[in-house]
Scaffold this active site. Structure first.
Site, PDB file in Angstrom:
ATOM      1  N   GLY A   1       2.198  -3.975  -3.513  1.00  0.00           N
ATOM      2  CA  GLY A   1       2.280  -2.622  -2.998  1.00  0.00           C
ATOM      3  C   GLY A   1       2.832  -1.614  -3.983  1.00  0.00           C
TER       4      GLY A   1
ATOM      5  CE1 TYR B   1      10.754   1.996   6.809  1.00  0.00           C
ATOM      6  CE2 TYR B   1       9.541   3.902   7.611  1.00  0.00           C
ATOM      7  CZ  TYR B   1       9.824   3.002   6.603  1.00  0.00           C
ATOM      8  OH  TYR B   1       9.191   3.099   5.392  1.00  0.00           O
TER       9      TYR B   1
END
Length: 252
Positions: A18, A151
């Site tokens: 990623g 988050y």
């Protein structure tokens, strides 16, 4: 012609895939010596072999391991110029749905690890003559969702933590700059897998794209190029700043 980060020693967490892998690729292309770390040893070693960089196994939530990793970098390279705190997880759930354990786990990986990484690295970076720390936050620290309580708040905390550490380094005049990066929705392998796992991947891909005012998801190099800039001396006057690269998501 020398690269933009030629001669710099870079430690980058979560480098197996990623955004971490993309940043490592660009840093290497610009002349840096890069050591990636990852908790997934097989993937980390495979990426290191593919890119031609160093690899150290690491759980970024383990403080003694952070100390050992920094000591290994010093033993092998004698210095540390750049730390990229990229490793993170996403934990879904509203305040009603998420468990206290999962909330804490999100903070442990996404916030505590950055605190520990900076704390462990700053003395060696100062001894090396200064350098740059890049902490990965997210546009999710600005644009919140009812289903991302942990988050959203963790990524917002990264921005504030970064500012505090930047001011500490400035006060100490140790030559270390500290900035954060806030990517929007980037088409990484993880995002691809999320899209593929939905009932209508084409519709999901379209929805992810139009969420950004610019009309598309970002590419990994959109962030990797920014990491190179922050790692380089080109950004020598930047510290404590959140660099938002999200196609306009945060301001929509």
């Amino acid at each position: 012609m020398a690269g933009r980060v030629a001669g710099k020693v870079v430690l980058l967490t979560g480098g197996a895939m990623g955004l971490g892998k993309a940043a490592a690729t660009r840093l290497l292309a610009e002349g840096a010596t890069v050591i990636i770390t990852d908790i997934d040893e097989a993937a980390g070693r495979a990426t290191a072999a593919e890119l031609g960089c160093g690899y150290i196994h690491q759980d970024v939530t383990d403080w003694p391991r952070w100390q050992a990793v920094i000591a290994e970098v010093e033993a092998q390279h004698g210095r540390l110029d750049v730390l990229v705190n990229n490793a993170a997880i996403t934990v879904f759930g509203s305040i009603a749905d998420i468990s206290p354990e999962d909330f804490k786990r999100c903070y442990t990986v996404d916030v505590d690890s950055i605190f520990m990484g900076c704390k462990a690295a700053i003395p060696l970076m100062a001894k090396s003559g200064g350098g740059s720390i890049v902490n990965f936050s997210s546009a999710a620290g600005n644009k919140v969702s009812p289903d991302l309580a942990a988050y959203n708040s963790a990524k917002a905390a990264v921005v504030t933590l970064t500012k505090s550490i930047a001011l500490y380094c400035a006060r100490e005049q140790n030559g270390v700059r500290v900035n954060s990066v806030q990517p929007g929705t980037i088409l990484t392998p993880n995002v691809e897998s999320v899209i593929a796992g939905t009932p209508d991947p084409d519709a999901t891909r379209a929805a992810f794209s139009v969420a950004q005012p610019i009309g598309r998801m970002g590419e990994v190099d959109d962030i990797a190029h920014l990491v190179v800039y922050l790692a380089s001396d080109e950004s020598k006057f930047a510290t404590g700043a959140p660099f938002i690269v999200d196609g306009g998501l945060s301001i929509a």
